[in-house]
Design an enzyme around this catalytic site. Structure first.
Site, short mmCIF file in Angstrom:
data_model
loop_
_atom_site.label_atom_id
_atom_site.label_comp_id
_atom_site.label_asym_id
_atom_site.label_seq_id
_atom_site.Cartn_x
_atom_site.Cartn_y
_atom_site.Cartn_z
N SER A 128 0.88 -1.17 0.00
CA SER A 128 0.00 0.00 0.00
C SER A 128 0.91 1.22 0.00
O SER A 128 1.82 1.32 0.83
CB SER A 128 -0.91 -0.02 1.23
OG SER A 128 -1.87 1.00 1.11
N GLU A 129 0.68 2.14 -0.93
CA GLU A 129 1.69 3.17 -1.17
C GLU A 129 1.83 4.18 -0.03
O GLU A 129 2.75 4.99 -0.04
CB GLU A 129 1.47 3.87 -2.51
CG GLU A 129 0.19 4.68 -2.61
CD GLU A 129 -0.94 3.89 -3.25
OE1 GLU A 129 -0.96 2.64 -3.13
OE2 GLU A 129 -1.81 4.52 -3.89
N ASN A 130 0.92 4.14 0.95
CA ASN A 130 1.13 4.99 2.12
C ASN A 130 2.13 4.38 3.09
O ASN A 130 2.43 4.98 4.11
CB ASN A 130 -0.19 5.30 2.83
CG ASN A 130 -0.91 4.07 3.30
OD1 ASN A 130 -0.94 3.06 2.58
ND2 ASN A 130 -1.50 4.11 4.48
#
Lengths: 218, 237, 218, 237
Positions: free
Chosen positions: C45-47
């Protein structure tokens, strides 16, 4: 005339409260021993330490905990460890306030040579080129003349450069010198028992002597 | 989770071939992949280009691969304290590319972060700048000159961590961290040797220094010597 | 014809053992529910997560643990947390093997538009531009036609682009399409009960239909 | 150690002035500096340029500063879920610079790492690329086009961490980490608010995410609401 510890002691006065300081190998390492009580500084070691402490007590050496000179060290409470990319990131971003390092030669315009003697010594520049290219405040700790008796404060460096127009101050066994923005070494203080004449004789680069030069009191 | 575990150093390095480029973690003798270096000596692979901050000492670290003349070229920032290295370099047997330590670290980071080039002021006005593209930029309110430096392109990265799990997550201990995290990120194939290999779920996700996505092979090393290069101590007060 | 879960189920087959996968918001998120047993993948997840798990059990939500869609999630054993710079670093360095995301339009040459409708919707691109610019394998999950009944598989995108020449495969409610390197959509599979004619009618861009097109079995 | 502690949010932000540029950590409402945002609202400082991945929701996060019209310009990657934001943007009251999330993160990192520019392929061929310098580079064996993007130049960075010590060292918790570490590194002056402020020596040096050198002011915040934007759950099996 100052010995190595005297040079370190004099440089320690340039360290101000709240500074993050990187100390090079040799005399600069000794500076840590002379930082006055009440002056809170944090030492950065470019292999990845902030808040470096003194050498460990005998028997407590940790192979995983060394400084940039590969010496066993300790961590002070409040220290942090980081990787080499972040370490040089904080150096490039000028978060380190003061860099103290040795030199083979310094020129009138603040160029420094300290990593290579062609055909003789090629150990590498380590982190020195990064430090001198980014640090806003660079003090050089070195002997005034080399083993052959030649001045190391020169009009122009003969040896391959480490960085250009970067040295702000030099402390040698003979005295304290500012590198002037317009070029040239300005004599600020004489070492105990050293005359202006002696300093003039030992300095090949342009030397500015204005008025009475105080003898330093350590 | 994806299992990254291999049996030992021999299996981890089995497809390292002559003339490949390797990154090796460590600063001096601190945090070096001792097991993999030993396995490379045993395997006898030759013509290696090694990207490593230092070159070990005569009888330990990368010095072992120098003795056996398996290294063709070293890319390092500091190579003192190594007589065999000096001899090979001065005789021309060994190619040496000396680069600033921050440049070395950042060229690894660039590879790991997908950045083809980075700019650094390190080396401007010195022989390091010869043949390099330079450009002036303003940063922090000050304009100055920077050198363009390229991301490294290494076939393998070989790193040493303190703890790792079977998914390849790594935690380093103290200054044995140094170049290991950036190199782990930078290798096309990354091999990690660890002092202690644990099952997934035993490392706190917030404490991971190198996420397992970067690590292709992991194994628990053995007989770590962890030699100290400069033992410096003080007396008890 | 596939529903949203059907599209997700079909895409799940493209996920291979050992992959690191980034799932976008919407249908792509559903893909996680259909990854077959025995296929080990890790969701990025890119966060800042690798090894993202399912939604938490009621009462166990943690405000500090969300995915890129700002939904509460969990961590699987072996997961890791990192900052946004490292997250997009691993995306740019192509460590993430597969990106699955939604789209408003896809063109024959693999251009994608999914972030802006001028004068109407400007929520921002989030991480989509980074993902499509770097990922080697991009699958788009979307409806074949928009709410106005217009095809979303176009000769050329009308909406502002998110990235160019990047989409490799498209799964819609009507079928599975490869984007050909030389340009054009190649029909690979028909959704259950959908005819080639229906697909042709709903596809504005160049469609290649070679031989018998199998109906997918889910 | 150097003590970085200030009393509270009011003291921490006391010299933030009209028309300054601020970076604010957080992803959505996760890991946002709640106390400093409240203090900025109370102080009433205006004309702010805010670099933040998101703009909060109508009644929380940066949405609070939008309601009071203290923000002149937002630099963000995603601003959905915020009606007041949309209204101000469409009416032209608010300048908005939408940039890719990875570009946002990396421009912060560049500032913290002393890199004046970075290259990224994000946005190549889109309207994001208009007016930007492009260049082709080879990376990972593939040649493609990159955009040159500049390091951010912010007067203040305001971040939120889980734990911090009096020397300014920070540890984040889970995905509340997000943009906080890079922004902490990037501010000319960095303010950190933490859920728990401890004495030096209580945090493991190996676990520090942001070394204290980057943090100029630290305080323990109060009454953290930590609102959840999208509460998603599953039933117990």
């Amino acid at each position: 005339m100052l010995d190595k510890n005297g040079i370190a002691k004099r440089i320690a006065r340039e360290v101000k409260d709240g500074m993050f300081v990187n100390l090079g190998i040799g005399i600069p390492t000794l500076v840590a021993n002379y930082i006055p009580e009440g002056i809170n500084v944090e030492l950065q070691s470019e292999n990845g330490i902030l808040g470096m402490g003194p050498f460990p007590i005998e028997g407590e050496e940790d192979a995983d905990l060394i400084n940039a000179g590969k010496q066993t060290v300790t961590l002070l409470p409040g220290s942090s460890i980081f990787d080499s990319a972040m370490s040089f990131g904080m150096i490039r971003a000028q978060k380190v306030n003061l860099t103290i390092l040795g030199a083979m030669e310094v020129s009138e315009n603040g160029d420094i040579a300290n990593w290579k003697i062609p055909g003789k010594m090629v150990k590498g520049m380590g982190g020195a080129m990064d430090l001198v290219a980014s640090a806003k405040n660079i003090i050089v700790a070195m002997q005034h003349v080399n083993k052959a008796g030649q001045s190391k404060l020169l009009p122009k460096c003969d040896l391959p450069l480490t960085g250009i127009r970067c040295v702000k101050k030099i402390v040698t066994e003979l005295g304290v010198f500012d590198v002037l923005p317009e070029g040239g070494f300005k004599l600020v203080e004489r070492a105990p028992g050293v005359s202006v004449e002696e300093i003039k004789k030992a300095t090949a680069g342009k030397l500015t002597v204005e008025g009475e030069i105080p003898e330093m009191v350590l | 989770m994806i299992n990254r575990v291999v049996k030992n150093a021999e299996e981890a390095i089995k497809d390292i071939k002559d003339n490949m480029t390797l990154m090796l973690g460590g600063f001096g003798l601190c945090g070096i992949p001792e097991n993999c270096i030993a396995a490379l000596v045993k395997k006898g692979v030759k013509g290696l280009t090694c990207i490593s901050n230092n070159a070990g000492v005569d009888d330990f670290g990368l010095g072992l691969l120098l003795q056996t003349k398996q290294i063709k070229k070293m890319i390092s920032s500091y190579v003192g304290e190594n007589a065999e290295f000096e001899r090979q370099m001065l005789s021309g047997e060994l190619e040496v590319d000396l680069i600033p330590q921050g440049t070395l670290a950042t060229r690894c980071m660039a590879a790991g972060y997908g950045m083809p080039v980075i700019y650094t002021p390190a080396g401007v006005g010195t022989e390091i700048a010869i043949g390099k593209e330079t450009r002036r930029f303003k940063f922090n309110g000050e304009e100055k000159e920077y050198l363009m430096e390229h991301a490294f392109d290494a076939d393998f990265a070989i790193v040493k961590a303190w703890k790792g799990d079977t998914a390849g997550n790594l935690i380093y201990r103290s200054t044995a961290r140094n170049f290991n995290p950036m190199m782990a990120m930078a290798g096309k194939i990354t091999i990690a040797e660890v002092e202690e290999l644990v099952q997934v779920g035993q490392l706190d996700p917030d404490h991971i220094h190198t996420p397992g996505i970067y690590v292709h092979r992991i194994f628990q090393g053995e007989k770590y010597e962890k030699r100290i290069e400069q033992r410096t101590v003080r007396k008890k007060d």
